[in-house]
Design an enzyme around this catalytic site. Structure first.
Site, PDB file in Angstrom:
ATOM      1  N   SER A 694       0.799  -1.222   0.000  1.00 25.63           N
ATOM      2  CA  SER A 694       0.000   0.000   0.000  1.00 25.63           C
ATOM      3  C   SER A 694       0.830   1.271   0.000  1.00 25.63           C
ATOM      4  O   SER A 694       0.267   2.361  -0.088  1.00 25.63           O
ATOM      5  CB  SER A 694      -0.941   0.009   1.209  1.00 25.63           C
ATOM      6  OG  SER A 694      -0.204   0.023   2.416  1.00 25.63           O
ATOM      7  N   LYS A 737      -5.853   4.009   9.178  1.00 27.15           N
ATOM      8  CA  LYS A 737      -5.026   4.959   8.437  1.00 27.15           C
ATOM      9  C   LYS A 737      -5.612   6.364   8.469  1.00 27.15           C
ATOM     10  O   LYS A 737      -4.873   7.350   8.615  1.00 27.15           O
ATOM     11  CB  LYS A 737      -4.863   4.467   6.995  1.00 27.15           C
ATOM     12  CG  LYS A 737      -4.056   3.171   6.886  1.00 27.15           C
ATOM     13  CD  LYS A 737      -3.936   2.680   5.459  1.00 27.15           C
ATOM     14  CE  LYS A 737      -3.110   1.400   5.399  1.00 27.15           C
ATOM     15  NZ  LYS A 737      -2.973   0.876   4.031  1.00 27.15           N
TER      16      LYS A 737
END
Length: 842
Positions: A694, A737
Site C-alpha cells: 500500500s 489509516k
C-alpha cells in the site's frame, strides 16, 4: 613426601559417592570433565583425587561446586565399556585437602596437601574403637541385609581410623553425612559421630520393623474382611436379600436413571457400571471405570437455559456494557430475533478480530448476559497439543476429556456462550495440530456429533454460541477461518476513547480505588491529553491503566492529607474547607501525577519538500504515518532500499520505478535517468519491520518529485498499491489509516476509488472531518500532490539587470510592480458528506 608438602593430582568429581580411605570400589565415569580427565591420564598415572559434588544435579560442576576435602586413591584397573563409559577400580589411600582447582584443556586438576592425622594410637582412641565395633555388631543383628562377613573383615583391621572409615562406607547414611565424616580428620571425633549415627539407624530399623509387622497384620485383616464380604454378598444374593447400603455401582446407576441421557450414552453407562460390578474395590481398573462413568453423568446432555426473548432489554444490556461496536450488537440481536422465530436454529460461530484492548473478551461476556446464558471462556494461547481439544484416550494413565468437554461440564448447560480466546496464538508440534481439531468443533454441520477421545460417544455442540477472538487472521488456518463469521473490531477514535473513559473507565477505577465522586475530578480536556501523550494503542487497556495510576496518586494524597489533619487537630482547629477536599486533575497537572509525557504525535513535514511524501500504514496497534524519503545522485542506475523493508514492499518500489520510466516525458524527467543516476529510497525508523504493497503510490510520488524537481505538498497523506500501468488498487485498514492522518494533523488524504465504500460506512458511525481524494491512476495522485516548478529568483534577477540601452527606468514603478502569478494547483470539485469533504479526481 612430607604431609605438609603440596602436590598435583588429576581430579574426578563424584556425583552421589563419597570414597573413604582403606575402601576399594569401582567408579563409572561417563560425563563431561570427569570423562575427559580419565581419558587424558597417561599409562604411568597411578593416583588421582576423588572429590564429591555439592549439588548432585549439576552435570558438569565448576570448582565452586566441589568440596575442598576429598580422597586420594590408587588406580587398580581402568576398563572402557561398550557404551563409552569408563570403569575405574580404585582404592582409597588418604584424605587430601584441596588448595586450588584448575583446568588444563578439558581435564580438571587439583593442588592438594595431605589431611591425615598422626598415626599414634592412644588408649582413649583404642577404647572408643572397641565401643564402635560393639555398636556396629548390634546394628548387624538388626539389619539382616548386610552380610556378617563384613564385620569380620572390618574387625581384622588394626588402625582405628581405618575401622571407622570402613564402617562409614557400609552404613546407609545420606550423602552429606558421608562427606561430613570424611571431613572429620580427628579419629576420636569421627568415631563419636559414627556411634551416634549407628544408634540412630538401629532405632530406625526397629521402628521400621514394627510398622512392617503392623501393616502385614492389617493386610491380612483386610483380605479376610474382603473374603468374608464376598461370601456374605453371595449368601444374600442366594437368599434374595439386600445388603442394606447402596454401593458405588448402585449410586451411579440411580444417578443415571434420574438424568435424561441419549440412548447411546445410557447404554454405555450401563455397560461400564456392569464392568464395575465385576471388579474389586481395590482394583486400579475400578477407579478408572468409576471416573469415566462420573464424567459421562456430569456432562450436560439435556439441560439448557432459556434465552432472553426481549430484544429491547438485550440491546440495553449491550449498550450498558460497551460503547460503539454497532455491527456486533446488531448481529447478536439478529440471532436472537431468528431464535424467537425458529427454535431449532444452530448456534452461530463468530470471530472477533481486532487489536488488543478493544473489548473482544469482555464483549463475549456481555453477549452471554444479553442472551441470558451461561458464559465459559477457554484461552487457547500457547496450546500445541491436539489432546487439549479432543482429550486423551482412556488407555493412558490420568486421561481426561479435552477442554471443550471440561468447559461444558463447568457450564452445566448444553447451550452456553463459549469463548475461545486468542485462537490465533495456537501452535503445532509433534503432538498434533489443535487448529485442525477445532475444524469439527467450529463447523455447524459437524459439531452436532463432536467426538471426544475420552468420552468415546458423540456430544452435541450445535446449541452452543461459539465466539472466537484474534488479533489478526493471518495466523489462523484458512479452513478454520472459513468456518467462522469474521467481525472486525477496529481501533477506537479519540472521541470514542473519551466517551468510554467518561462512561466506564473513570467510574470503574474510582470505585476500585475507594474514591468518591467528590474526591477526584477529571475534566473532559484532561482525558485527551492522557490518550495522546501517555498511551499509544488502538484499544483502551493502557488508558485504563493510566487512569488507575492517576486514582492511586490521588488516593495517596488524600490519605496523607487526612493523616496530617488528624495530627493538627491535637494542637489547633482545622478549617471546614480542609475536610472532604476534592482534587481536580487539569491538563497542566498531568506531569505531576503521571510523569513526563511518553509519546508525541506523528507530525508530517512542516512545508513542501523535494523527494519527501507522507504515506499511511496499518499496525496491530493502529494506524501510523509512514514518511518516504528519496534521494537521487550521480551513479550507474542502482537502487538502494533501506528501512527494514519486506519483500512485498521492495517489489512495490521496483514497480513504482518501472511506472516512472514509462512516464518520463509527461513528468519532465530525463529519459536516461536510470543510466546515470542512483536512487535511494528510505523509510525512517529503520528498526521497525515494514511490508505490504500500500506504499506504492507514496513511493511513486516521492520518486517523481525527486527526479522532476517538483516539491510534494506537505498537507496530504496517501495510501494505495500501484501497478506497472499506474492503476491504484484497493487497500485495507482504512479506518486506522484515516485516524493516523487525523492525529497527525493532515487535512487531506488520497485513497483508491474502490475504498470509497469503506469510508462511507465509516462516516456513518464517526465523522472524521478529512478531505479525501479518490483516485484510480497514479497520474491523478501526481497532479494533486506535486507543486509546479518555481522560477529561480537569482536567474530572474540577472536577466532583469541586462536591459537594452536607452531603456527608461522608473524606480517608483518598479517597486509597485508585482511578480508574475504562479499557476494555481488544479481545483477539483467535490461535495461534503458527514463531516468529510469528498474529492473525486478526473
Amino acid at each position: 613426601m612430607s604431609p605438609a608438602d603440596t602436590y598435583v593430582l588429576p581430579c574426578v568429581p563424584l556425583r552421589e559417592l563419597v570414597l573413604f580411605p582403606h575402601v576399594t570400589t569401582p567408579i563409572f565415569v561417563a560425563r563431561g570433565r570427569a570423562l575427559a580427565t580419565v581419558e587424558s591420564l597417561p599409562p604411568s598415572a597411578t593416583r588421582l583425587l576423588l572429590v564429591a559434588q555439592r549439588d548432585a544435579r549439576d552435570e558438569d560442576p565448576e570448582a565452586e561446586g566441589l568440596h575442598q576435602i576429598g580422597t586420594e586413591a590408587e588406580i587398580l584397573q581402568v576398563l572402557r565399556l561398550s557404551d563409552g563409559t569408563i570403569k575405574v577400580l580404585v582404592e582409597g589411600l588418604s584424605r587430601a585437602n584441596v588448595k586450588e582447582f584448575y583446568i588444563e584443556g578439558e581435564s580438571l586438576w587439583a593442588e592438594v596437601v595431605s589431611a591425615e592425622e598422626s598415626g599414634e594410637v592412644s588408649l582413649n582412641l583404642e577404647a572408643r574403637c572397641r565401643g564402635l565395633l560393639s555398636h556396629f555388631e548390634d546394628y548387624l543383628r538388626v539389619n539382616q541385609r548386610i552380610p556378617h562377613e563384613i564385620y569380620a573383615a572390618i574387625e581384622s583391621l588394626e588402625n582405628p581410623s581405618a575401622i571407622a572409615d570402613a564402617i562409614s562406607a557400609n552404613l546407609p547414611i545420606s550423602h552429606s553425612e558421608r562427606q561430613q565424616l570424611l571431613e572429620t580428620i580427628d579419629p576420636e571425633e569421627r568415631i563419636d559421630a559414627l556411634s551416634s549415627l549407628i544408634d540412630r539407624e538401629i532405632e530406625l530399623l526397629k521402628v521400621e520393623r514394627k510398622v512392617r509387622s503392623r501393616a502385614r497384620r492389617q493386610m491380612n485383616k483386610n483380605q479376610k474382611e474382603f473374603y468374608l464380604s464376598e461370601q456374605l454378598k453371595a449368601i444374600q444374593k442366594e437368599l434374595g436379600e439386600s445388603d442394606g447400603m447402596m454401593g458405588d455401582s448402585e449410586e451411579l446407576r440411580q444417578k443415571a436413571k434420574e438424568l435424561r441421557l441419549p440412548r447411546e450414552v445410557a447404554e454405555k453407562v450401563d455397560k461400564e457400571i456392569g464392568r464395575l460390578d465385576m471388579m474389586t474395590p481395590l482394583s486400579p481398573e475400578a477407579s478408572v471405570v468409576r471416573t469415566y462413568v462420573e464424567w459421562l453423568l456430569d456432562v450436560p446432555w439435556s439441560k439448557k437455559t432459556r434465552d432472553r426473548n426481549d430484544l429491547e432489554q438485550a440491546w440495553k444490556i449491550l449498550e450498558s456494557d460497551h460503547f460503539g461496536l454497532r455491527k456486533v450488537k446488531e448481529r447478536i440481536l439478529e440471532h436472537l430475533a431468528v431464535k424467537i422465530l425458529n427454535k431449532g436454529i444452530r448456534g452461530p460461530i463468530l470471530c472477533f478480530v481486532g487489536p488488543p484492548g478493544v473489548g473482544k473478551t469482555s464483549l463475549g461476556r456481555s453477549v452471554a448476559r444479553a442472551l441470558g446464558r451461561k458464559f465459559i471462556r477457554v484461552s487457547l494461547g500457547g496450546v500445541r497439543d491436539e489432546a487439549e481439544i479432543r482429550g486423551h484416550r482412556r488407555t493412558y494413565i490420568g486421561a481426561l476429556p479435552g477442554r471443550i468437554v471440561q468447559s461444558m461440564k463447568k457450564a452445566g448447560t448444553r447451550n452456553p456462550v463459549f469463548l475461545l480466546d486468542e485462537i490465533d496464538k495456537m501452535g503445532a508440534d509433534f503432538r498434533g495440530d489443535p487448529a485442525s481439531a477445532l475444524l469439527e468443533t467450529l463447523d455447524p454441520e459437524q459439531n452436532k456429533n463432536f467426538n471426544d477421545h475420552y468420552l468415546e460417544v458423540d456430544y452435541d455442540l450445535s446449541q452452543v454460541f461459539f465466539i472466537t477472538t484474534a488479533n489478526s487472521t493471518d495466523a489462523i488456518l484458512p479452513a478454520l477461518l472459513d468456518r467462522m463469521e469474521v467481525i472486525n473490531l477496529p481501533g477506537y477514535t479519540d472521541e470514542e476513547k473519551l466517551e468510554i473513559a467518561k462512561r466506564f473507565l473513570v467510574p470503574k477505577q474510582r470505585e476500585e480505588h475507594g474514591l468518591g465522586e467528590g474526591n477526584i475530578e477529571i475534566p473532559d480536556d484532561t482525558i485527551p491529553r492522557i490518550i495522546n501523550e501517555y498511551t499509544r494503542e488502538s484499544g483502551v487497556r493502557n488508558l485504563e491503566r493510566e487512569l488507575g495510576s492517576l486514582c492511586r496518586k490521588v488516593a495517596r494524597k488524600l490519605v496523607a492529607e487526612k493523616g496530617a489533619r488528624a495530627n493538627n487537630r491535637k494542637g489547633k482547629k482545622t478549617s471546614v474547607a480542609d475536610q472532604g477536599k476534592s482534587i481536580r486533575v487539569t491538563p497542566g497537572s498531568l506531569e505531576k501525577y503521571l510523569g513526563v509525557r511518553r509519546y508525541t504525535l506523528d507530525r508530517p513535514e512542516s512545508r513542501a519538500g523535494l523527494g519527501v511524501a507522507t504515506g499511511l500504514a496499518w499496525t496491530p496497534m493502529g494506524g501510523v504515518l509512514l514518511p518516504v524519503e528519496v534521494s537521487v545522485f550521480a551513479g550507474k542506475g542502482g537502487l538502494i532500499l533501506t528501512g527494514k523493508l519486506g519483500d512485498v514492499m521492495k517489489e512495490s518500489a521496483r514497480a513504482a520505478i518501472s511506472w516512472l520510466r514509462s512516464r518520463t516525458k509527461e513528468l519532465g524527467i530525463p529519459g536516461n535517468f536510470f543510466e546515470k543516476k542512483d536512487i535511494h529510497i528510505h523509510f525512517p525508523e529503520g528498526a521497525i519491520p515494514k511490508d505490504g504493497p500500500s506504499a506504492g503510490i507514496t513511493m511513486g510520488v516521492a520518486l517523481a518529485s525527486a527526479l522532476s524537481g517538483r516539491k510534494v505538498r506537505h498537507d496530504i497523506a496517501m495510501s494505495g498499491e500501484v501497478t506497472l500501468r499506474g492503476r491504484v488498487l484497493t487497500i485495507g485498514g482504512v479506518k486506522e489509516k484515516l485516524l493516523a492522518a487525523r492525529r497527525g494533523g493532515i487535512p487531506k488524504v488520497i485513497l483508491p476509488r474502490e475504498n470509497e465504500k469503506d469510508v462511507i460506512e465509516l462516516e456513518e458511525e464517526t465523522p472524521l472531518g478529512l478531505e479525501i481524494h479518490y483516485v484510480e491512476n497514479i497520474d491523478e495522485v501526481v497532479e494533486i500532490c506535486l507543486l509546479p516548478k518555481t522560477r529561480n529568483k537569482n536567474a530572474s534577477a540577472s536577466k532583469a539587470a541586462v536591459k537594452k540601452k536607452g531603456l527608461t527606468r522608473s524606480l517608483g514603478a518598479d517597486t509597485k510592480r508585482r511578480p508574475a502569478s504562479v499557476p494555481k494547483t488544479p481545483q477539483v470539485g467535490g461535495k461534503k458528506r458527514g463531516g468529510t469533504i469528498v474529492r473525486r479526481s478526473g
